[in-house]
Design a protein around this motif. Structure first.
Motif, mmCIF file in Angstrom:
data_model
loop_
_atom_site.group_PDB
_atom_site.id
_atom_site.type_symbol
_atom_site.label_atom_id
_atom_site.label_comp_id
_atom_site.label_asym_id
_atom_site.label_seq_id
_atom_site.Cartn_x
_atom_site.Cartn_y
_atom_site.Cartn_z
ATOM 1 N N ILE A 20 12.575 -4.263 -11.637
ATOM 2 C CA ILE A 20 12.846 -5.642 -12.095
ATOM 3 C C ILE A 20 12.173 -6.631 -11.180
ATOM 4 O O ILE A 20 11.545 -7.606 -11.617
ATOM 5 C CB ILE A 20 14.366 -5.877 -12.153
ATOM 6 N N TYR A 21 12.274 -6.405 -9.844
ATOM 7 C CA TYR A 21 11.646 -7.324 -8.895
ATOM 8 C C TYR A 21 10.146 -7.364 -9.083
ATOM 9 O O TYR A 21 9.508 -8.443 -9.034
ATOM 10 C CB TYR A 21 11.975 -6.896 -7.469
ATOM 11 N N VAL A 22 9.557 -6.212 -9.320
ATOM 12 C CA VAL A 22 8.103 -6.162 -9.509
ATOM 13 C C VAL A 22 7.693 -6.956 -10.751
ATOM 14 O O VAL A 22 6.733 -7.729 -10.758
ATOM 15 C CB VAL A 22 7.631 -4.702 -9.599
ATOM 16 N N ILE A 25 7.889 -10.726 -10.164
ATOM 17 C CA ILE A 25 6.772 -11.224 -9.352
ATOM 18 C C ILE A 25 5.514 -11.349 -10.202
ATOM 19 O O ILE A 25 4.770 -12.330 -10.130
ATOM 20 C CB ILE A 25 6.544 -10.291 -8.149
ATOM 21 N N VAL A 26 5.268 -10.352 -11.038
ATOM 22 C CA VAL A 26 4.075 -10.382 -11.894
ATOM 23 C C VAL A 26 4.152 -11.564 -12.867
ATOM 24 O O VAL A 26 3.180 -12.298 -13.091
ATOM 25 C CB VAL A 26 3.937 -9.048 -12.646
ATOM 26 N N ILE A 27 5.336 -11.758 -13.460
ATOM 27 C CA ILE A 27 5.499 -12.873 -14.414
ATOM 28 C C ILE A 27 5.274 -14.205 -13.720
ATOM 29 O O ILE A 27 4.624 -15.120 -14.241
ATOM 30 C CB ILE A 27 6.898 -12.814 -15.054
ATOM 31 N N PHE A 28 5.795 -14.350 -12.472
ATOM 32 C CA PHE A 28 5.629 -15.600 -11.736
ATOM 33 C C PHE A 28 4.160 -15.883 -11.463
ATOM 34 O O PHE A 28 3.681 -17.008 -11.612
ATOM 35 C CB PHE A 28 6.416 -15.511 -10.423
ATOM 36 N N LEU A 29 3.436 -14.834 -11.065
ATOM 37 C CA LEU A 29 2.019 -15.020 -10.772
ATOM 38 C C LEU A 29 1.238 -15.407 -12.027
ATOM 39 O O LEU A 29 0.341 -16.262 -11.989
ATOM 40 C CB LEU A 29 1.452 -13.736 -10.159
ATOM 41 N N VAL A 30 1.576 -14.778 -13.144
ATOM 42 C CA VAL A 30 0.870 -15.099 -14.394
ATOM 43 C C VAL A 30 1.138 -16.549 -14.817
ATOM 44 O O VAL A 30 0.235 -17.304 -15.175
ATOM 45 C CB VAL A 30 1.292 -14.123 -15.501
#
Length: 413
Positions: A20-22, A25-30
């Motif tokens: 979930i954390y990963v 983080i990916v969604i935030f960066l996108v």
């Protein structure tokens, strides 16, 4: 067994949280990348690709003459192109002009007041309320009909004189059809200018001949017809059928005005219509035309001509009307208010009033106009009324008798 299950479940929960954390983080960066790209795309750029700075940051306000800085205008005060500015200066800003204000030098002196021209003095003897029969201020100095001058050619004069003599002789002999024919010859002559002295003399002979023939109840087969009364007919029905009036039918047949009985089989003389009226302001004449096509009549025929008086100060309008109602012994509704009864010396309407209603699309309201008689025949051919058309009482009585309601009336210059 329970311990093994517990450890297995605990280990699975740790892996799930890490995933979930990963993903977060990916969604935030996108999202951050997309936001940065969108901001970069929306920032305006100059032709060379550099960003455009805010013009307000580099704008310098010009100080006024007193050293004070003029505050910026409130929103909404900038006039739209072509509209009046809100300061009431009356200047109009054209599209594309710069909106920068030009400072005005303050000289410290008061503005000069515009000079106001004094009105011309009014003569002490100016007539505000005209006396009866006298012109008002603004009325024409020469108050009379237009009568064009004409020169009758020498080779035409003998034939015109012969027709004049013939018309007068026929009237004296009560040969009214021949008198009308002779007068018609004069009126149709190319050498006789309309409304000239000769034309008016011939028109008077024509009018006298036609009206005398009407009163004499002569059967002029060319223009009249004979109607045998049938069952169910009435005076009003016959008048509507033939474009005439009840008064005309009774008068032409010698029937008393108060007798409304129609005898079956009686042969009635009828002068059929329709009719139309033309009022000419310049010559100050009223022309009555018979529009019947009896006996092959191909055009409207001039039947009678009368002198008229008009409104002062051009108050009689040039427009199209119809006779909306006909009144006998009318009361007068004064423009100043109040009602002046029939018979009162102050009532100017005479014995008859033909009320006019405008037709078409006039450019202004045309109410209260009419054709009526007068208390003083000296008013005729002059401009003394409030806009109505004045006639001699005997003439307007003839008009009242002959023309029905809805007869068109054209007033022309």
């Amino acid at each position: 067994m329970a311990r093994i299950d517990y450890e297995f479940d605990h280990a699975g929960e740790g892996k799930s949280r890490t995933g979930i954390y990963v993903r977060l983080i990916v969604i935030f960066l996108v999202v951050a990348g997309l936001t940065a790209g969108l901001i970069y795309y929306l920032i305006p750029k100059s032709d060379d690709g550099s960003a455009v700075s805010d013009p307000a940051a580099h704008e310098t306000q010009l100080p006024s003459a007193g050293g004070e800085t003029e505050p910026p205008s409130e929103a909404g005060e900038t006039p739209a192109p072509g509209n009046r500015p809100p300061d009431g200066s009356g200047e109009t800003q054209l599209p594309g002009e710069a909106e920068a204000e030009t400072p005005i030098e303050n000289t410290g002196t008061a503005e000069e007041e515009p000079k106001v021209e004094e009105p011309l003095p009014v003569p002490a003897d100016a007539t505000q309320t005209p006396e009866k029969g006298k012109p008002w201020v603004g009325d024409p100095i020469i108050d009379r009909p237009d009568v064009p001058q004409t020169e009758i050619p020498a080779d035409v004069r003998p034939s015109l004189d012969a027709d004049f003599n013939r018309a007068e002789k026929s009237l004296a002999e009560k040969n009214y059809p021949d008198a009308a024919a002779a007068a018609g010859n004069i009126l149709s002559s190319p050498s006789v200018i309309p409304f000239s002295t000769e034309w008016r003399q011939a028109a008077a002979l024509l009018t006298e001949a036609n009206l005398a023939s009407f009163d004499a109840r002569e059967n002029i087969e060319k223009y009249m017809l004979v109607h045998p009364v049938k069952p169910g007919e009435s005076y009003s029905a016959l008048a509507a059928k033939y474009g005439t009036t009840i008064e005309a039918i009774k008068r032409l047949n010698g029937i008393p005005a108060d007798n409304n009985v129609l005898r079956l089989g009686r042969r009635l003389l009828i002068y059929p219509g329709p009719w139309r009226i033309v009022v000419r302001k310049g010559p100050r004449l009223l022309e009555l035309y018979n529009c019947s096509r009896q006996a092959g009549q191909s055009s409207d025929r001039l039947y009678a001509v009368f002198d008229v008086g008009l409104g002062r100060l051009g108050k009689t309008p040039a427009a199209s009307f119809v006779i909306s109602s006909k009144l006998r012994n009318p009361d007068w509704y004064s423009p100043e208010g109040g009602v002046i009864k029939y018979g009162d010396p102050e009532n100017p309407l005479g014995n008859y009033f033909l009320k006019l209603a405008p037709t078409g699309s006039p450019d202004r309201p045309l109410l209260g106009y009419g054709i009526h008689g007068t208390q003083d025949d000296s008013d005729i051919t002059r401009s003394l009324s409030n806009g109505c058309i004045r006639m001699r009482n005997a003439d307007v009585e003839t008009l009242y008798t002959i023309v029905p309601g809805r007869t068109p009336v054209e007033i022309v210059e």
